[in-house]
Design a protein around this motif. Sequence first.
Motif, mmCIF file in Angstrom:
data_model
loop_
_atom_site.group_PDB
_atom_site.id
_atom_site.type_symbol
_atom_site.label_atom_id
_atom_site.label_comp_id
_atom_site.label_asym_id
_atom_site.label_seq_id
_atom_site.Cartn_x
_atom_site.Cartn_y
_atom_site.Cartn_z
ATOM 1 N N VAL A 5 0.820 -1.213 0.000
ATOM 2 C CA VAL A 5 0.000 0.000 0.000
ATOM 3 C C VAL A 5 0.855 1.265 0.000
ATOM 4 C CG1 VAL A 5 -1.873 -1.168 1.176
ATOM 5 C CG2 VAL A 5 -0.188 0.067 2.529
ATOM 6 N N ARG A 6 2.176 1.067 0.150
ATOM 7 C CA ARG A 6 3.119 2.187 0.195
ATOM 8 C C ARG A 6 2.729 3.208 1.259
ATOM 9 N NH1 ARG A 6 6.025 3.338 -5.552
ATOM 10 N NH2 ARG A 6 6.430 1.148 -6.052
ATOM 11 N N GLY A 7 2.493 2.670 2.433
ATOM 12 C CA GLY A 7 2.108 3.516 3.546
ATOM 13 C C GLY A 7 2.276 2.787 4.861
ATOM 14 N N ALA A 8 1.870 3.454 5.927
ATOM 15 C CA ALA A 8 1.973 2.887 7.266
ATOM 16 C C ALA A 8 0.689 2.154 7.621
ATOM 17 C CB ALA A 8 2.244 3.987 8.289
ATOM 18 N N VAL A 9 0.827 0.938 8.103
ATOM 19 C CA VAL A 9 -0.303 0.118 8.528
ATOM 20 C C VAL A 9 -0.241 -0.018 10.047
ATOM 21 C CG1 VAL A 9 -1.354 -2.165 8.422
ATOM 22 C CG2 VAL A 9 -0.399 -1.126 6.347
ATOM 23 N N LEU A 10 -1.368 0.205 10.700
ATOM 24 C CA LEU A 10 -1.416 0.148 12.158
ATOM 25 C C LEU A 10 -1.288 -1.290 12.650
ATOM 26 C CD1 LEU A 10 -2.006 1.814 14.802
ATOM 27 C CD2 LEU A 10 -4.394 1.118 14.502
ATOM 28 N N ASP A 11 -0.350 -1.502 13.586
ATOM 29 C CA ASP A 11 -0.227 -2.796 14.256
ATOM 30 C C ASP A 11 -1.082 -2.812 15.520
ATOM 31 O OD1 ASP A 11 1.585 -3.879 12.411
ATOM 32 O OD2 ASP A 11 3.271 -2.904 13.395
ATOM 33 N N THR A 12 -0.909 -1.797 16.338
ATOM 34 C CA THR A 12 -1.666 -1.714 17.577
ATOM 35 C C THR A 12 -1.503 -0.313 18.164
ATOM 36 O OG1 THR A 12 -2.070 -2.811 19.702
ATOM 37 C CG2 THR A 12 0.214 -2.417 19.112
ATOM 38 N N VAL A 13 -2.282 -0.012 19.179
ATOM 39 C CA VAL A 13 -2.081 1.191 19.978
ATOM 40 C C VAL A 13 -1.515 0.738 21.314
ATOM 41 C CG1 VAL A 13 -3.170 3.153 21.130
ATOM 42 C CG2 VAL A 13 -3.939 2.451 18.853
ATOM 43 N N ALA A 14 -0.368 1.289 21.669
ATOM 44 C CA ALA A 14 0.288 0.918 22.924
ATOM 45 C C ALA A 14 0.336 2.133 23.850
ATOM 46 C CB ALA A 14 1.695 0.396 22.650
ATOM 47 N N TRP A 15 0.791 1.887 25.081
ATOM 48 C CA TRP A 15 0.751 2.941 26.103
ATOM 49 C C TRP A 15 2.071 2.982 26.858
ATOM 50 C CZ3 TRP A 15 -3.741 5.418 25.368
ATOM 51 C CH2 TRP A 15 -4.776 4.688 24.752
ATOM 52 N N PRO A 16 2.562 4.187 27.156
ATOM 53 C CA PRO A 16 3.818 4.292 27.913
ATOM 54 C C PRO A 16 3.779 3.570 29.256
ATOM 55 C CG PRO A 16 3.266 6.405 26.935
ATOM 56 C CD PRO A 16 2.098 5.501 26.696
ATOM 57 N N LEU A 17 2.612 3.562 29.925
ATOM 58 C CA LEU A 17 2.498 2.896 31.224
ATOM 59 C C LEU A 17 2.096 1.428 31.094
ATOM 60 C CD1 LEU A 17 0.814 5.658 33.440
ATOM 61 C CD2 LEU A 17 3.249 5.102 33.186
ATOM 62 N N GLY A 18 1.971 0.955 29.863
ATOM 63 C CA GLY A 18 1.622 -0.445 29.654
ATOM 64 C C GLY A 18 0.137 -0.724 29.660
ATOM 65 N N HIS A 19 -0.682 0.314 29.912
ATOM 66 C CA HIS A 19 -2.142 0.147 29.933
ATOM 67 C C HIS A 19 -2.770 1.492 29.590
ATOM 68 C CE1 HIS A 19 -2.292 2.385 33.723
ATOM 69 N NE2 HIS A 19 -1.240 1.664 34.097
ATOM 70 N N ALA A 20 -4.007 1.464 29.129
ATOM 71 C CA ALA A 20 -4.704 2.699 28.778
ATOM 72 C C ALA A 20 -5.003 3.500 30.035
ATOM 73 C CB ALA A 20 -6.006 2.369 28.050
ATOM 74 N N PRO A 21 -5.194 4.822 29.895
ATOM 75 C CA PRO A 21 -5.569 5.644 31.054
ATOM 76 C C PRO A 21 -6.967 5.300 31.514
ATOM 77 C CG PRO A 21 -5.735 6.926 29.042
ATOM 78 C CD PRO A 21 -5.105 5.630 28.663
ATOM 79 N N ASP A 22 -7.313 5.731 32.720
ATOM 80 C CA ASP A 22 -8.675 5.491 33.184
ATOM 81 C C ASP A 22 -9.645 6.394 32.440
ATOM 82 O OD1 ASP A 22 -8.855 8.060 34.406
ATOM 83 O OD2 ASP A 22 -7.948 7.287 36.238
ATOM 84 N N GLY A 23 -10.927 6.102 32.610
ATOM 85 C CA GLY A 23 -11.938 6.834 31.866
ATOM 86 C C GLY A 23 -12.036 8.297 32.209
ATOM 87 N N ASN A 24 -11.445 8.708 33.320
ATOM 88 C CA ASN A 24 -11.487 10.122 33.727
ATOM 89 C C ASN A 24 -10.285 10.916 33.240
ATOM 90 O OD1 ASN A 24 -13.918 9.836 35.208
ATOM 91 N ND2 ASN A 24 -12.766 8.974 36.922
ATOM 92 N N CYS A 25 -9.339 10.205 32.603
ATOM 93 C CA CYS A 25 -8.127 10.871 32.118
ATOM 94 C C CYS A 25 -7.434 11.592 33.274
ATOM 95 C CB CYS A 25 -8.484 11.875 31.023
ATOM 96 S SG CYS A 25 -7.095 12.477 30.036
ATOM 97 N N SER A 26 -7.428 10.983 34.423
ATOM 98 C CA SER A 26 -6.811 11.599 35.595
ATOM 99 C C SER A 26 -5.315 11.309 35.622
ATOM 100 C CB SER A 26 -7.468 11.100 36.874
ATOM 101 O OG SER A 26 -7.456 9.694 36.937
ATOM 102 N N ILE A 27 -4.566 12.219 36.233
ATOM 103 C CA ILE A 27 -3.115 12.093 36.266
ATOM 104 C C ILE A 27 -2.705 11.312 37.511
ATOM 105 C CG2 ILE A 27 -0.934 13.346 36.213
ATOM 106 C CD1 ILE A 27 -2.731 13.790 33.754
ATOM 107 N N GLY A 28 -1.929 10.255 37.311
ATOM 108 C CA GLY A 28 -1.477 9.455 38.443
ATOM 109 C C GLY A 28 -0.463 10.184 39.297
ATOM 110 N N ALA A 29 -0.223 9.669 40.484
ATOM 111 C CA ALA A 29 0.694 10.333 41.415
ATOM 112 C C ALA A 29 2.101 10.425 40.840
ATOM 113 C CB ALA A 29 0.709 9.574 42.745
ATOM 114 N N GLU A 30 2.460 9.454 39.995
ATOM 115 C CA GLU A 30 3.814 9.478 39.419
ATOM 116 C C GLU A 30 3.939 10.575 38.376
ATOM 117 O OE1 GLU A 30 1.407 6.997 36.602
ATOM 118 O OE2 GLU A 30 1.525 7.276 38.764
ATOM 119 N N GLY A 31 2.785 11.141 37.903
ATOM 120 C CA GLY A 31 2.815 12.201 36.905
ATOM 121 C C GLY A 31 3.205 13.504 37.515
#
Length: 510
Positions: free
Chosen positions: A484-510
């Motif tokens: 296709v001469r382009g970028a194909v999505l493999d997956t969506v990953a996360w720096p913390l290894g998991h998606a954020p919570d539904g409130n998009c709240s910042i963890g204490a480590e942030g």
Amino acid sequence: MKLPLPEGPLNRALVILLAVAVLGTAGYFGYGVWTDDSCATGVSKVGKECVGVTDGSYVFNDDLGPVTARIKEENDSVAGKNPVTLALMIPLVSDQQAERREMVEQVQGAYLAQYRANRESGKQPPIRLVLANPGREYGQWQRVSDQLAKAAADGKQNLRAVTGINISIANSEAAVHYLTAEKHIPVVAGPMTADDIANSKADPRHYPGLARIAPSNSDQAAALAAYGAGIKPADTLVVEDTRENDNYLATLRATFAKLTKGAPNAPETFESPKDFTEEGNLGNTFDQMVPDICSSAATTLFFAGRPVQLRLFLVALGDRKCNKPYTVITGSHASTLMVDQKFESKWDALTKSAGITVRYTALAHPDSWGEASTEGPGGSKAPTAELADLLRADDTKQPDRIGPADRRDGRIIITYDAVTTAVAGIRKDVGGSVAMPSLDDVTQSWRRLHGGNRVDGASGWICLDQFGNPYNKAVPIVHLDATVRGAVLDTVAWPLGHAPDGNCSIGAEG
């Protein structure tokens, strides 16, 4: 016929003075003509390029013509309505076709965000967009930054934020520091990923007023590590550019050193030209490097380099004599290959021999939150669909034609989100009722853009922590597909290894 000089020493002196005056005047106007440094209002010629700030009245290069015209129309439509000004600050002149294509995409993304913002019902103030060209590799950053500072102090222009900042090099770092720390102008960086151009716990006010929306190189590496946990250091080799004064390269080198700790071989190194858009003699360098790579045990190669060098490396690796498959892992700037005409005839490098898989962490990808995606914490389908609708200019009468546009390399998306984030900060000022927020109001607003005030970006949720950095931002992992001469999505990953919570709240480590 010769006219005689007037008699007498006084008269002769007057004639000589008159002649000198005439020559001097001619010389003055001649100097004015031959050294005129004006390209247009707000834009000056420095060396061989025009740098400065325009509201769309001036076109920095022909490729930008269609979208620049749309910006001018949009700015004219809000004139007299007490608009706030945003500046897109990126280099807007280049000899390289791939760079010009990326410039166009970023301006397109900024315009589409402006267009959308000015049609949000009841939202004030209106948005005026200006294009600020700091020259090649941000060479004239201070001249242009001073222009922007004057616009911030001007009660008619009311510049309230600078967006863009698309490459992580020493000049762009200097520009960000000058704008935020010395001129107190808020900045929303776009495709900037270097770890060291950011505020942190160790230095929380180094860039006061800086907000970033793209995951840093270390965040991308963390997401990549979570995705590729099965990669063994014994099977890896780093290929790295040792050129100095490039924050992107420096942080990639550090990141890949961590991911390959314990690898049996030292990195293979090269040094790109000072102008990293030039090829130099690196084609030969990579040809000489490939046999050593073949003789190693490595099957996964971490490439710390920019797009031109990546292209040359892939071509050389494609012509290898060993029949071994390779995975080349690199940074987000690899997306440039999709718009690089010099790579159009080289896609077969990926399919030669046993094949090459080029995998990288993208800043954004349209399929991350597309129709086929599973919507959940971390991203929303609506902003992706809205941007897609804005780009269907030929099928609707929305933003009019802006030139050829492609979201697959992520540049349109990430710049659209940068401007959208700046607008959110301006319109969600501290008091909630200030029609024209101050610069400090906007700076303070970055701290509020999480939780219920998150920005639903087309690249995923943008939740800024107390330092103005994106918290656990979605990282699309993609590979280049020669079919296709382009970028194909493999997956969506996360720096913390998991998606954020539904409130998009910042963890204490942030």
